[in-house]
Each structure stands twice: as structure tokens, then as C-alpha cells.
Design an enzyme around this catalytic site. Sequence first.
Site, PDB file in Angstrom:
ATOM      1  CG  HIS A 152      68.064  80.764  10.223  1.00 19.22           C
ATOM      2  ND1 HIS A 152      67.059  80.547  11.677  1.00 19.22           N
ATOM      3  CD2 HIS A 152      68.888  79.990  10.346  1.00 19.22           C
ATOM      4  CE1 HIS A 152      67.485  79.775  12.267  1.00 19.22           C
ATOM      5  NE2 HIS A 152      68.553  79.213  11.796  1.00 19.22           N
ATOM      6  CG  HIS A 223      72.603  80.267  14.435  1.00 17.15           C
ATOM      7  ND1 HIS A 223      73.238  79.006  14.663  1.00 17.15           N
ATOM      8  CD2 HIS A 223      71.390  80.307  13.494  1.00 17.15           C
ATOM      9  CE1 HIS A 223      72.628  78.232  14.058  1.00 17.15           C
ATOM     10  NE2 HIS A 223      71.688  78.590  13.625  1.00 17.15           N
ATOM     11  CD  GLU A 364      69.599  78.708  16.645  1.00 14.84           C
ATOM     12  OE1 GLU A 364      69.053  79.390  16.017  1.00 14.84           O
ATOM     13  OE2 GLU A 364      69.844  77.565  16.834  1.00 14.84           O
TER      14      GLU A 364
END
Length: 400
Positions: A152, A223, A364
Site C-alpha cells: 500500500h 480502502h 478495492e
Amino acid sequence: MSVKSQVFIPKWYLILLLILVFGCRVKEKNRESITSFKSEKIDLKTSLKAKDFEIDVNGVTTKFFVLTNKNGVEVTFTDYGQRLTSLMVPDKNGKFEDVVLGFKTLKKFITAKEKYFGSIIGRYGNRIADGKFSIDGTRYSLTVNNGNNHLHGGFKGFNNVMWKANQIADNEIEFLRISPDMEEGYPGNLKVRVHYLLTDKNELIIKYFAETDKATIVNLTHHSFFNLAGEGNGTINNHLLMINADSYTPVNKVSIPTGELRAVKGTPFDFTKLKAIGKEINIENNQLFIGKGYDQNFVLRNDLSKSSNKLTLAARVVEPISGRVMEVFTDEPGIQFYSGNFLGGGTIGKSGKPYGYRSAFCLETQHFPNAPNQPNFPSTLLRPGLMYTSTCIYKFDVIH
């Protein structure tokens, strides 16, 4: 003898000029008030307070923003991490509840163990094996923050930085930032713009744009952790889920895709028809064991390349008691489904309730994890002169 010329200005003209100048200043002041402090001007459905999201971050005061539509749907944001902090939607009886996990203060968002509630993810959503990839023969090393892997965007991911916010209208906002060359190891100065529009069809439309001055990789996503029964209101095991995918990308023991596209038919990963999330989540399966539940990328039907601008219905979720429905549309080739396997009850949410095991899910939209190291996966390479674009829509409805 010289004579200085004089210009006669009527009093009415001076008065009109003063009115125009004053009016422009008032308009600008009001615009700033709407952009920065809109939450003070309306009665909010959320229990969150603007003052709890106004803190100093490296000499800059963070701000709180509100979007609304004619149906009373309400979305709030902070410019730190571009976080969606609350999302108020009605159930079948018209009762509004917040359906995303989060905290009452920005400080808690920043210091909590769970770092990603409601945030943008970038530069690269999901994992990159060993934090390494190559472009045109040049090897790049990213920060590793998930065992030996990069996750991420690293320690200073897009969720952990300030964004410039511009509220365009009551239902529209955009966030902008330039990620500098070699931030977290990524090449190129990356100019990013993310636009949010809350429509009167109860759609939250997210559009991502990015440009670079050096070849780089990009994979942006959102997210939020959802519970359509309301944040903190039990598990999501009874939520019914459909994912429009005939295959998924299985992972190795450290959650890196193996490169295989595996059929979902005959497996617990078959969500081609609405099925309770908890129906098969605990059966003996190596992939479920690795993720402690669902945490895999699904390959959306007919979308292995982004040659088409058409949006695909990627997923549909129904909470049968409240009647709330959420649909996800995207032009991305994949979607990550995560079933809240690492929520353990130790986190207390904004309504004072603990966030227990599997009390939320994430959907996502994305390119595939570790795509830069898998030549058979859709490419995430972005070169100078080209524009990265991506669209995700979360649409809310009810059934009776």
C-alpha cells in the site's frame, strides 16, 4: 502655462465600484467557508465534529469536508490521507446509519493500529514482492513494510500525507498532490488528482488521474471498511455478496500472487451468484488459511485490459436485515475482497463499539497485486506524456 487635465468620476460610479469589490470579497469569503468549514453550516447526520479533525500536521491545519445530495446521503472527508471518515446512508425504513469504520478524531485515525480506514492507497495498492521491480532494465527498491514485501505505498503511503483539497460544490470535492521523485523508492514526480462526486442516484463516483515525468508504476484504490448494518453492528458474515469474476489470483504463503489465474467454480471463492460471506469462509482451504479468510484479488469478467472505457459491475452486496445494498462499478481489471480477518475487537470505533472479528469488508478496485513482476498480468506502467485514469463507483440502494 500648462494645465493638468482632470477626470470627473460620478459618485454613482464610485458607489457601484465599491459594491462590486465588496461583493467579490464576500463571495470569496463564503466560498472559503464552504470549502473549509461547510460542516459548521449544516446539521450533520454523523456524530463526527469538525473541530476533532482540525489538527496541526507539519505546520498545516487539517480540515473537515462534507458532501451531501438531495436524498440526505452524507459523506465526510479529511484532507489528511484523503480519508473518507463517515458515510451516512438510509436503510429500507429510511433510517440513516454510518456504514464505514473509523474514529471520532483524526489523531486516532493517525495513531491506530489499523492504518487504512477510509483512505486513498498509493502509489501502489496491495503488495509488491520483496519491494522490487524493474523498468527498462533499471532495478528499483521500495521500502518494505509487510514482512519482506511492500504494501500500500510503504510507510509514507498516500494515506499518511496531506492533500490539497478543493470543494467544488455541496456534492463534489477533489484532492491534489505531487508525490516527489523517489518517494518510498518510486521513480518520477507523480502529479495526482482524485475527484469525488456524490450523485442524486446515491452514487459516490471516484475518479483518479495521475501524470509522471519519469516512467513509473501506479495502482490507486480506495480502502473503506464497510458494514451495511452500520459500523460496529456485528459481523458481515450474513451479508450477501456477488463478485463478477470467474477466476482469482491465488497467493503464496506471504500473500503474493503466484501468477496463476484460478477458476472460482467449485471453490469457496465462487461468488458469481449472491452468497453469504460466512457460508464457506471457515472450510478447510489453503487460500483461506493463508489469508485467515478472504483476502484475494478477483479477475473481473472481460476486463484483462483497460481498452474499454465501459464500467463493469464488479460486485454487489446486500445486508438482508437493513435492506441496504451496495454495488461497485469500475474500469479496473480486478477487485480485492477482504473480509476483515485481522479485526479483533481491540479497536473501538467512532460510536464506542468494538470492531470485532470480520465486522467489515473491503472491496478495492485495482490492477493485480505484484503486477510489475508478473508479465502475464495487466501492466501498471505509466510513462511521461500519458495519463493514468481509473474509476470506481460505490452505489447505494435498498431492497424491501
